[in-house]
Motif scaffolding. Structure first.
Motif, PDB file in Angstrom:
ATOM      1  N   SER A 165       3.988  13.911   2.111  1.00 37.48           N
ATOM      2  CA  SER A 165       4.902  12.647   2.281  1.00 37.48           C
ATOM      3  C   SER A 165       4.183  11.104   1.839  1.00 37.48           C
ATOM      4  O   SER A 165       2.885  11.321   1.457  1.00 37.48           O
ATOM      5  CB  SER A 165       4.900  12.469   3.629  1.00 37.48           C
ATOM      6  OG  SER A 165       5.455  13.415   4.320  1.00 37.48           O
ATOM      7  N   LEU A 166       4.929  10.314   1.402  1.00 34.26           N
ATOM      8  CA  LEU A 166       4.517   9.119   0.994  1.00 34.26           C
ATOM      9  C   LEU A 166       4.843   8.099   1.921  1.00 34.26           C
ATOM     10  O   LEU A 166       5.991   8.101   2.450  1.00 34.26           O
ATOM     11  CB  LEU A 166       5.004   8.566  -0.341  1.00 34.26           C
ATOM     12  CG  LEU A 166       4.802   9.614  -1.467  1.00 34.26           C
ATOM     13  CD1 LEU A 166       5.897   9.169  -2.799  1.00 34.26           C
ATOM     14  CD2 LEU A 166       3.370   9.658  -2.032  1.00 34.26           C
ATOM     15  N   TYR A 167       3.821   7.320   2.267  1.00 33.22           N
ATOM     16  CA  TYR A 167       4.000   6.047   3.149  1.00 33.22           C
ATOM     17  C   TYR A 167       4.007   4.828   2.707  1.00 33.22           C
ATOM     18  O   TYR A 167       2.644   4.470   1.911  1.00 33.22           O
ATOM     19  CB  TYR A 167       2.800   6.312   4.283  1.00 33.22           C
ATOM     20  CG  TYR A 167       3.148   7.693   4.969  1.00 33.22           C
ATOM     21  CD1 TYR A 167       2.482   8.796   4.467  1.00 33.22           C
ATOM     22  CD2 TYR A 167       3.549   7.712   6.201  1.00 33.22           C
ATOM     23  CE1 TYR A 167       2.469  10.066   5.133  1.00 33.22           C
ATOM     24  CE2 TYR A 167       3.906   8.915   6.775  1.00 33.22           C
ATOM     25  CZ  TYR A 167       3.187  10.190   6.332  1.00 33.22           C
ATOM     26  OH  TYR A 167       3.385  11.188   6.949  1.00 33.22           O
ATOM     27  N   LEU A 168       4.892   3.946   2.497  1.00 38.63           N
ATOM     28  CA  LEU A 168       4.623   2.525   1.897  1.00 38.63           C
ATOM     29  C   LEU A 168       4.417   1.552   3.111  1.00 38.63           C
ATOM     30  O   LEU A 168       5.022   1.830   4.066  1.00 38.63           O
ATOM     31  CB  LEU A 168       6.024   2.136   1.171  1.00 38.63           C
ATOM     32  CG  LEU A 168       6.313   2.794   0.022  1.00 38.63           C
ATOM     33  CD1 LEU A 168       6.607   4.202  -0.231  1.00 38.63           C
ATOM     34  CD2 LEU A 168       7.521   1.764  -0.641  1.00 38.63           C
ATOM     35  N   GLU A 225       0.907  -1.055  -0.035  1.00 37.66           N
ATOM     36  CA  GLU A 225       0.068  -0.123   0.056  1.00 37.66           C
ATOM     37  C   GLU A 225       0.754   1.156   0.262  1.00 37.66           C
ATOM     38  O   GLU A 225       1.854   1.310   0.742  1.00 37.66           O
ATOM     39  CB  GLU A 225      -0.934  -0.102   1.274  1.00 37.66           C
ATOM     40  CG  GLU A 225      -2.029  -0.953   1.178  1.00 37.66           C
ATOM     41  CD  GLU A 225      -3.073  -0.420   2.333  1.00 37.66           C
ATOM     42  OE1 GLU A 225      -3.978  -1.172   2.367  1.00 37.66           O
ATOM     43  OE2 GLU A 225      -2.825   0.177   3.047  1.00 37.66           O
ATOM     44  N   VAL A 226       0.356   2.173  -0.888  1.00 39.01           N
ATOM     45  CA  VAL A 226       1.075   3.562  -0.787  1.00 39.01           C
ATOM     46  C   VAL A 226       0.184   4.498  -0.436  1.00 39.01           C
ATOM     47  O   VAL A 226      -0.877   4.686  -1.259  1.00 39.01           O
ATOM     48  CB  VAL A 226       1.801   3.688  -2.151  1.00 39.01           C
ATOM     49  CG1 VAL A 226       2.582   5.111  -2.103  1.00 39.01           C
ATOM     50  CG2 VAL A 226       3.070   2.678  -2.463  1.00 39.01           C
ATOM     51  N   ARG A 227       0.414   5.418   0.503  1.00 40.60           N
ATOM     52  CA  ARG A 227      -0.684   6.297   0.817  1.00 40.60           C
ATOM     53  C   ARG A 227       0.111   7.730   0.960  1.00 40.60           C
ATOM     54  O   ARG A 227       1.540   7.848   1.012  1.00 40.60           O
ATOM     55  CB  ARG A 227      -1.009   6.155   2.349  1.00 40.60           C
ATOM     56  CG  ARG A 227      -1.906   5.095   2.678  1.00 40.60           C
ATOM     57  CD  ARG A 227      -2.135   4.766   3.903  1.00 40.60           C
ATOM     58  NE  ARG A 227      -3.068   3.476   3.940  1.00 40.60           N
ATOM     59  CZ  ARG A 227      -4.394   3.701   3.894  1.00 40.60           C
ATOM     60  NH1 ARG A 227      -5.079   4.642   3.445  1.00 40.60           N
ATOM     61  NH2 ARG A 227      -5.058   2.374   4.062  1.00 40.60           N
ATOM     62  N   ALA A 228      -0.450   8.868   0.657  1.00 40.62           N
ATOM     63  CA  ALA A 228      -0.071  10.143   0.605  1.00 40.62           C
ATOM     64  C   ALA A 228      -0.698  11.064   1.643  1.00 40.62           C
ATOM     65  O   ALA A 228      -2.023  11.000   1.744  1.00 40.62           O
ATOM     66  CB  ALA A 228      -0.256  10.827  -0.999  1.00 40.62           C
TER      67      ALA A 228
END
Lengths: 112, 183
Positions: free
Chosen positions: B113-116, B106-109
Motif C-alpha cells: 500500500s502507498l500512503y500519501l 510524504e509518500v510511505r509504502a
C-alpha cells in the motif's frame, strides 16, 4: 506549447509532441489549439500517441479546445495511451469524444 | 474535527482499478490504517511550491522515485496522478489570493500500500470537509461542457481511503492507495 500539424484532404491532424498535458501546460495547449483550428477544416484529429500523462487540468484543456471550434467543426481523439484513456474513462469523457485507435482508422472514419 | 471518506475500493467486489465509472459510494467507517500503523518506508518527501510548474516537477520526481523503490509502472502512475490532483487543488483553492508557502508531501509504502500525506497552510476546505462526491453533468450542449470538476472524483475512485483534518492552521490530507487491489 508547440503542436505539430499534418494536413489531409478533409482533416487537420494535430499531434502533441509532449508527454504531459497537465496544469503546467493546459493554458498553452488551449491557446495553441485555438490558433491551429481557427481557420482549419471541419475535421480536427488530435493525436495523443506521445502523451502518457493527463490529469483533470489536461482533460479540461482538451474539452476547452473542443469548445473553441466553429459550430461545424469536430474534434476527435486518436491513439490514446492506456493511462490517458483511463482518465477519460473514469470521468466518462470517453462518451463525449470520438476516440480512434490509430490515425488510419480516424481518417477513414471521416470518409465513410 | 476529521472527516474520513473512503473511496470506492472497499465497496466494490472488483479491483478498484477496474475503471468502471460506477455510482459514488456511501460513506463507511474511518480507515484505521491511514496513516499506516507499524513500520513503513518513507519513499518520497518534498516541500513543493503550490504552482503548476513546481507541482509538475514534484509529481514527476515522485513517480520516478517510486519506480526506483520498486513500484511497478501502474502503481507509480496511480500515485502520481492522485498527487497531481491533490496538489493542483491546493494551489487553486487553498492558496487562491493568498501568499503561497511550500506544501509538505510524504509518500510511505507498507505491504504494497502507498500512503500519501499532504500538509498545507492555505485556507481550510469549505465547510471543513472534503467535497461531496459528484461528476459534472455531460448531458449538455458542447458550449456548456464542463472544463473541470473531475479532480475529487478521480481521487475518490483511485483511493482506498481519504482523511482530511484541519489542525493548527494546517490542512492535512491523507490518502491510502492500493495499486494491487483491495488490501
Amino acid at each position: 506549447m508547440n503542436l505539430d500539424t499534418e494536413s489531409h484532404a478533409d482533416a487537420l491532424v494535430i499531434r502533441v509532441p509532449e508527454t504531459r498535458i497537465d496544469a503546467a501546460s493546459a493554458i498553452q495547449f488551449k491557446d495553441a489549439m485555438r490558433r491551429l483550428t481557427a481557420s482549419g477544416p471541419d475535421r480536427v484529429l488530435l493525436d495523443l500517441a506521445r502523451v502518457d500523462f493527463i490529469d483533470s487540468s489536461g482533460l479540461g484543456a482538451v474539452v476547452a479546445s473542443m469548445k473553441q471550434l466553429r459550430p461545424d467543426q469536430t474534434l476527435a481523439l486518436v491513439a490514446l495511451t492506456p493511462a490517458v484513456h483511463k482518465v477519460f474513462h473514469m470521468t466518462r469523457m470517453d462518451t463525449v469524444f470520438d476516440i480512434h485507435g490509430d490515425l488510419g482508422g480516424a481518417l477513414a472514419a471521416g470518409r465513410s | 474535527m476529521s472527516r474520513t471518506l473512503p473511496g470506492t475500493a472497499q465497496h466494490q467486489a472488483a479491483d478498484p482499478r477496474a475503471d468502471r465509472p460506477g455510482p459514488d459510494p456511501a460513506p463507511a467507517p474511518p480507515d484505521p490504517d491511514t496513516p499506516p500503523r507499524g513500520p513503513s518506508a518513507l519513499v518520497f518527501a518534498t516541500r513543493v511550491w503550490p504552482d503548476p510548474s513546481a507541482i509538475r516537477a514534484a509529481v514527476t520526481a515522485c513517480e520516478a522515485r517510486l519506480r526506483t523503490h520498486g513500484a511497478d509502472a501502474a502503481a507509480a502512475r496511480l500515485c502520481a496522478l492522485v498527487l497531481a490532483e491533490l496538489l493542483n487543488n491546493v494551489a487553486e483553492h487553498a492558496f487562491r489570493d493568498l501568499a503561497p508557502v511550500p506544501v509538505e508531501v510524504e509518500v510511505r509504502a507498507r505491504r504494497g500500500s502507498l500512503y500519501l500525506a499532504i500538509a498545507d497552510r492555505g485556507r481550510p476546505m469549505p465547510g471543513g470537509a472534503l467535497p461531496a462526491p459528484c461528476l459534472p453533468d455531460l448531458a449538455v450542449a458542447r458550449a456548456d461542457m464542463p472544463e473541470g470538476g473531475w479532480g475529487w472524483h478521480l481521487v475518490r475512485s483511485l483511493a482506498t481511503s481519504l482523511d482530511y483534518r484541519r489542525e493548527d492552521g494546517t490542512n492535512r490530507l491523507r490518502v491510502r492507495l492500493d495499486p494491487q487491489g483491495p488490501a
